[in-house]
Design a protein around this motif. Structure first.
Motif, PDB file in Angstrom:
ATOM      1  N   TRP A   1       4.965  -8.695  -1.633  1.00 44.58           N
ATOM      2  CA  TRP A   1       3.822  -9.149  -2.271  1.00 44.58           C
ATOM      3  C   TRP A   1       2.317  -8.403  -1.045  1.00 44.58           C
ATOM      4  O   TRP A   1       3.057  -8.004  -0.539  1.00 44.58           O
ATOM      5  N   ASP A   2       1.292  -9.026  -1.882  1.00 47.36           N
ATOM      6  CA  ASP A   2       0.098  -7.749  -1.577  1.00 47.36           C
ATOM      7  C   ASP A   2      -1.192  -9.358  -1.942  1.00 47.36           C
ATOM      8  O   ASP A   2      -1.038  -9.588  -3.161  1.00 47.36           O
ATOM      9  N   PRO A   3      -1.449  -9.190  -1.261  1.00 42.34           N
ATOM     10  CA  PRO A   3      -2.684  -9.585  -1.186  1.00 42.34           C
ATOM     11  C   PRO A   3      -3.871  -9.432  -2.232  1.00 42.34           C
ATOM     12  O   PRO A   3      -5.226 -10.571  -2.797  1.00 42.34           O
TER      13      PRO A   3
ATOM     14  N   GLY B   1       0.609  -1.061  -0.345  1.00 40.52           N
ATOM     15  CA  GLY B   1      -0.024  -0.041  -0.391  1.00 40.52           C
ATOM     16  C   GLY B   1       1.474   1.309   0.049  1.00 40.52           C
ATOM     17  O   GLY B   1       2.084   0.921  -0.514  1.00 40.52           O
ATOM     18  N   LEU B   2       0.169   2.384   0.643  1.00 43.26           N
ATOM     19  CA  LEU B   2       0.941   3.489   1.002  1.00 43.26           C
ATOM     20  C   LEU B   2       2.515   3.185   1.035  1.00 43.26           C
ATOM     21  O   LEU B   2       3.762   3.993   0.930  1.00 43.26           O
ATOM     22  N   ILE B   3       2.793   2.396   2.111  1.00 42.40           N
ATOM     23  CA  ILE B   3       4.214   2.659   2.618  1.00 42.40           C
ATOM     24  C   ILE B   3       5.151   1.584   2.407  1.00 42.40           C
ATOM     25  O   ILE B   3       6.364   2.074   2.365  1.00 42.40           O
ATOM     26  N   GLY B   4       4.142   0.567   1.826  1.00 39.22           N
ATOM     27  CA  GLY B   4       4.686  -0.525   0.730  1.00 39.22           C
ATOM     28  C   GLY B   4       5.305  -0.430  -0.438  1.00 39.22           C
ATOM     29  O   GLY B   4       7.117  -0.284  -0.049  1.00 39.22           O
TER      30      GLY B   4
ATOM     31  N   ARG C   1      -5.613  -5.281  -6.924  1.00 37.42           N
ATOM     32  CA  ARG C   1      -5.832  -4.284  -7.128  1.00 37.42           C
ATOM     33  C   ARG C   1      -4.625  -3.504  -7.180  1.00 37.42           C
ATOM     34  O   ARG C   1      -4.050  -2.802  -7.481  1.00 37.42           O
ATOM     35  N   MET C   2      -3.943  -3.679  -5.590  1.00 42.52           N
ATOM     36  CA  MET C   2      -2.485  -3.165  -5.546  1.00 42.52           C
ATOM     37  C   MET C   2      -1.638  -3.361  -5.719  1.00 42.52           C
ATOM     38  O   MET C   2      -0.450  -2.429  -6.060  1.00 42.52           O
ATOM     39  N   THR C   3      -1.270  -4.916  -6.454  1.00 39.36           N
ATOM     40  CA  THR C   3      -0.243  -5.119  -7.607  1.00 39.36           C
ATOM     41  C   THR C   3      -0.130  -4.915  -9.004  1.00 39.36           C
ATOM     42  O   THR C   3       0.719  -3.934  -9.449  1.00 39.36           O
TER      43      THR C   3
ATOM     44  N   PRO D   1      -2.246  -4.208   6.784  1.00 40.50           N
ATOM     45  CA  PRO D   1      -2.789  -2.963   7.832  1.00 40.50           C
ATOM     46  C   PRO D   1      -2.250  -3.462   9.202  1.00 40.50           C
ATOM     47  O   PRO D   1      -1.972  -4.182   9.634  1.00 40.50           O
ATOM     48  N   GLU D   2      -2.887  -2.071   9.510  1.00 38.52           N
ATOM     49  CA  GLU D   2      -2.780  -1.675  11.257  1.00 38.52           C
ATOM     50  C   GLU D   2      -3.692  -2.856  12.120  1.00 38.52           C
ATOM     51  O   GLU D   2      -4.704  -2.244  12.737  1.00 38.52           O
ATOM     52  N   GLN D   3      -3.232  -3.683  11.689  1.00 40.49           N
ATOM     53  CA  GLN D   3      -4.735  -4.865  13.254  1.00 40.49           C
ATOM     54  C   GLN D   3      -3.559  -5.858  13.674  1.00 40.49           C
ATOM     55  O   GLN D   3      -2.806  -7.220  12.808  1.00 40.49           O
TER      56      GLN D   3
ATOM     57  N   SER E   1       9.120  -3.919  11.063  1.00 45.80           N
ATOM     58  CA  SER E   1       6.999  -3.849  11.064  1.00 45.80           C
ATOM     59  C   SER E   1       7.067  -2.537  11.191  1.00 45.80           C
ATOM     60  O   SER E   1       7.788  -1.331  11.422  1.00 45.80           O
ATOM     61  N   SER E   2       6.728  -1.953  10.059  1.00 41.25           N
ATOM     62  CA  SER E   2       6.218   0.072  10.040  1.00 41.25           C
ATOM     63  C   SER E   2       4.837  -0.087  10.674  1.00 41.25           C
ATOM     64  O   SER E   2       5.018   1.272  10.799  1.00 41.25           O
ATOM     65  N   THR E   3       4.146  -0.772  11.617  1.00 43.97           N
ATOM     66  CA  THR E   3       3.633  -0.214  12.428  1.00 43.97           C
ATOM     67  C   THR E   3       3.693   1.391  12.946  1.00 43.97           C
ATOM     68  O   THR E   3       4.341   1.698  13.725  1.00 43.97           O
ATOM     69  N   SER E   4       2.659   1.917  12.844  1.00 43.64           N
ATOM     70  CA  SER E   4       2.273   2.942  13.266  1.00 43.64           C
ATOM     71  C   SER E   4       2.267   2.875  15.038  1.00 43.64           C
ATOM     72  O   SER E   4       2.432   3.864  15.508  1.00 43.64           O
ATOM     73  N   SER E   5       1.377   2.493  15.601  1.00 42.80           N
ATOM     74  CA  SER E   5       0.715   2.686  17.090  1.00 42.80           C
ATOM     75  C   SER E   5       1.140   1.114  17.377  1.00 42.80           C
ATOM     76  O   SER E   5       0.898   1.116  18.429  1.00 42.80           O
TER      77      SER E   5
ATOM     78  N   LEU F   1      -3.845  -9.368  12.241  1.00 41.27           N
ATOM     79  CA  LEU F   1      -3.500 -10.202  10.880  1.00 41.27           C
ATOM     80  C   LEU F   1      -2.084  -9.944  11.472  1.00 41.27           C
ATOM     81  O   LEU F   1      -1.335 -11.295  11.147  1.00 41.27           O
ATOM     82  N   LYS F   2      -1.176  -8.886  12.075  1.00 38.32           N
ATOM     83  CA  LYS F   2       0.629  -8.686  11.951  1.00 38.32           C
ATOM     84  C   LYS F   2       0.739  -9.845  12.374  1.00 38.32           C
ATOM     85  O   LYS F   2       1.655 -10.646  11.851  1.00 38.32           O
ATOM     86  N   GLN F   3      -0.043 -10.735  13.749  1.00 35.80           N
ATOM     87  CA  GLN F   3       0.244 -12.083  14.254  1.00 35.80           C
ATOM     88  C   GLN F   3       0.551 -12.885  12.900  1.00 35.80           C
ATOM     89  O   GLN F   3       1.375 -13.829  13.416  1.00 35.80           O
TER      90      GLN F   3
HETATM   91  N1  LIG Z   1      -0.030   6.230   6.230  1.00 40.06           N
HETATM   92  C1  LIG Z   1       0.916   5.730   6.693  1.00 40.06           C
HETATM   93  O1  LIG Z   1       1.258   6.992   7.048  1.00 40.06           O
HETATM   94  C2  LIG Z   1       1.469   5.796   7.857  1.00 40.06           C
HETATM   95  C3  LIG Z   1       3.145   5.969   8.027  1.00 40.06           C
HETATM   96  C4  LIG Z   1       3.725   5.322   9.246  1.00 40.06           C
HETATM   97  C5  LIG Z   1       3.499   4.010   9.105  1.00 40.06           C
HETATM   98  N2  LIG Z   1       2.441   3.484   9.067  1.00 40.06           N
HETATM   99  C6  LIG Z   1       1.836   1.319   9.074  1.00 40.06           C
HETATM  100  O2  LIG Z   1       2.487   1.065   7.442  1.00 40.06           O
HETATM  101  C7  LIG Z   1       1.471  -0.087   7.628  1.00 40.06           C
HETATM  102  C8  LIG Z   1       0.918  -0.555   5.840  1.00 40.06           C
HETATM  103  O3  LIG Z   1      -0.553   0.924   6.326  1.00 40.06           O
HETATM  104  P1  LIG Z   1      -0.355   1.795   4.466  1.00 40.06           P
HETATM  105  O4  LIG Z   1      -0.956   3.265   4.859  1.00 40.06           O
HETATM  106  O5  LIG Z   1       0.451   1.435   3.624  1.00 40.06           O
HETATM  107  O6  LIG Z   1      -1.733   0.593   4.175  1.00 40.06           O
HETATM  108  P2  LIG Z   1      -2.432   0.362   2.936  1.00 40.06           P
HETATM  109  O7  LIG Z   1      -3.499   0.169   3.601  1.00 40.06           O
HETATM  110  O8  LIG Z   1      -2.330   1.733   1.919  1.00 40.06           O
HETATM  111  O9  LIG Z   1      -1.304  -1.090   3.097  1.00 40.06           O
HETATM  112  C9  LIG Z   1      -1.362  -1.731   3.721  1.00 40.06           C
HETATM  113  C10 LIG Z   1      -1.530  -3.040   2.586  1.00 40.06           C
HETATM  114  O10 LIG Z   1      -1.504  -3.845   2.708  1.00 40.06           O
HETATM  115  C11 LIG Z   1      -2.340  -5.560   2.336  1.00 40.06           C
HETATM  116  N3  LIG Z   1      -2.740  -6.752   2.731  1.00 40.06           N
HETATM  117  C12 LIG Z   1      -4.058  -6.672   3.424  1.00 40.06           C
HETATM  118  N4  LIG Z   1      -3.702  -7.388   3.685  1.00 40.06           N
HETATM  119  C13 LIG Z   1      -2.766  -8.707   4.104  1.00 40.06           C
HETATM  120  C14 LIG Z   1      -1.900  -9.127   5.164  1.00 40.06           C
HETATM  121  N5  LIG Z   1      -2.797 -10.380   5.631  1.00 40.06           N
HETATM  122  N6  LIG Z   1      -0.770  -9.628   4.243  1.00 40.06           N
HETATM  123  C15 LIG Z   1       0.116  -8.317   3.685  1.00 40.06           C
HETATM  124  N7  LIG Z   1      -0.011  -7.494   3.177  1.00 40.06           N
HETATM  125  C16 LIG Z   1      -1.919  -7.600   3.494  1.00 40.06           C
HETATM  126  C17 LIG Z   1      -3.561  -4.633   1.973  1.00 40.06           C
HETATM  127  O11 LIG Z   1      -3.623  -5.163  -0.206  1.00 40.06           O
HETATM  128  C18 LIG Z   1      -2.307  -3.151   1.078  1.00 40.06           C
HETATM  129  O12 LIG Z   1      -2.411  -3.269  -0.086  1.00 40.06           O
HETATM  130  C19 LIG Z   1       0.610   0.272   9.197  1.00 40.06           C
HETATM  131  O13 LIG Z   1       0.741  -0.811  10.328  1.00 40.06           O
HETATM  132  C20 LIG Z   1       0.473   1.522   9.540  1.00 40.06           C
HETATM  133  O14 LIG Z   1       0.452   1.319  11.173  1.00 40.06           O
HETATM  134  C21 LIG Z   1       1.290   4.277   7.969  1.00 40.06           C
END
Ligand SMILES: NC(=O)c1ccc[n+]([C@@H]2O[C@H](COP(=O)([O-])OP(=O)(O)OC[C@H]3O[C@@H](n4cnc5c(N)ncnc54)[C@H](O)[C@@H]3O)[C@@H](O)[C@H]2O)c1
Length: 302
Positions: free
Chosen positions: A31-33, A11-14, A36-38, A87-89, A112-116, A92-94
């Protein structure tokens, strides 16, 4: 050292990590499931990589290979580093880490890029919890230099700091894990008061943003809050500042608000940014932000 990196979650960060890492010569498999994202992942990465080149110090290394994998297993084959951007869940991440651990060797770091979410929560259930680190970027990571790192072991911490520093990032290390790391805690504290000012009708959204950009934001881009107040004390530095203006800070702290995001407050914020955006789309605002960030980063390295 050149790493073979898996970007998990495009997504945005990947996207942004993939652009930065390939620009610095690392080979990346992503890899992304979601199809639409790939679909246009490579185009998005190419576009962001061009921005990295505009601020890259020194000679440009040969660009690393970028490959899209069809499965998680394929993405993880022979990698040395995993950057997880799902996604920030928590659940899901575990679950994802449990799968990742079945495919990678013990030496591989999972960042992990996790925000929180915290390391303590995320590492629960992992076979090798110490291989997990949190490496939180600031959006967009291919331009913003901050990476906040928490690692539970010294060797993992040292490896991570060296890795992100090698991408021309500015790694900052936490002593213990905390919800929101450092920067998002600070950003949230500030935004809480920004929302409060709007909710209390002290000023509107665009005035708050202008006050921030032309005031503290500009100063904070060159000097942190503590150091700025050190100078605010004149020759006597921080000690003089605390003696002179410490009470005034405490008086202000007592008046800061704790707004609730009620429907009325949300409406004020949504209407307020619409006025401030003045018809500009999200895409054009993002471009404006990136162009300004590139100019600022180039000015800082001159
Ligand atoms: N958006 C921000 O400003 C920001 C900044 C810093 C860190 N982050 C962190 O980066 C992470 C991603 O955020 P984002 O903004 O890129 O979200 P996003 O929604 O843009 O991207 C998430 C991607 O994960 C994919 N996905 C869904 N299920 C999945 C799975 N089981 N395994 C792998 N990928 C899966 C989705 O298809 C999507 O492309 C989060 O943990 C978020 O906290 C986000």
């Amino acid at each position: 050292m050149k790493e073979r990196i898996a970007i998990i979650g495009c997504g945005l960060i990947g996207d942004s990590w993939a652009a930065l890492m390939t620009a610095f010569g690392h080979d990346v498999t992503a890899w992304d499931p979601s199809p639409r994202m790939t679909a246009d992942f490579e185009t998005r990465v190419d576009k962001a990589r061009k921005q990295v080149w505009q601020v890259m110090p020194g000679a440009r290394p040969a660009t690393g290979n970028l490959t899209l994998a069809a499965t998680l297993e394929e993405a993880l084959a022979n990698v040395t580093w995993v950057q997880e951007n799902a996604p920030e869940q928590l659940g899901l991440k575990q679950e994802l880490y449990a799968q990742i651990e079945t495919y990678v060797s013990d030496r591989v770091i999972v960042a992990s890029s996790t925000s929180s979410l915290t390391w303590s929560e995320l590492s629960i259930g992992m076979r090798h919890p110490h291989r997990l680190i949190t490496a939180h970027p600031f959006n967009p990571p291919h331009l913003m230099r901050l990476v906040e790192i928490y690692a539970a072991q010294d060797d993992m911490r040292a490896r991570s700091v060296a890795f992100y520093a090698g991408l021309d990032r500015r790694p900052v290390v936490l002593h213990r894990d905390a919800v929101g790391h450092i920067a998002n805690r600070l950003a949230s504290a500030l935004w809480r008061e920004a929302v409060n000012i709007v909710a209390e009708d002290i000023a509107d959204v665009s005035a708050v943003d202008a006050a921030l950009v032309h005031g503290p934001g500009l100063r904070w881009s060159v000097m942190g809050a503590h150091m700025a107040y050190h100078l605010g004390g004149g020759e006597g530095g921080m000690a003089a500042y605390l003696k002179h203006l410490g009470p005034s800070q405490e008086r202000r702290w007592q008046t800061l608000g704790s707004p609730k995001l009620t429907p009325e407050v949300c409406e004020k914020l949504i209407d307020g940014v619409a006025v401030e955006a003045a018809g500009r789309s999200i895409a054009s605002l993002a471009l404006e932000r990136d162009d300004a960030l590139i100019r600022a980063l180039r000015a800082k390295t001159q």
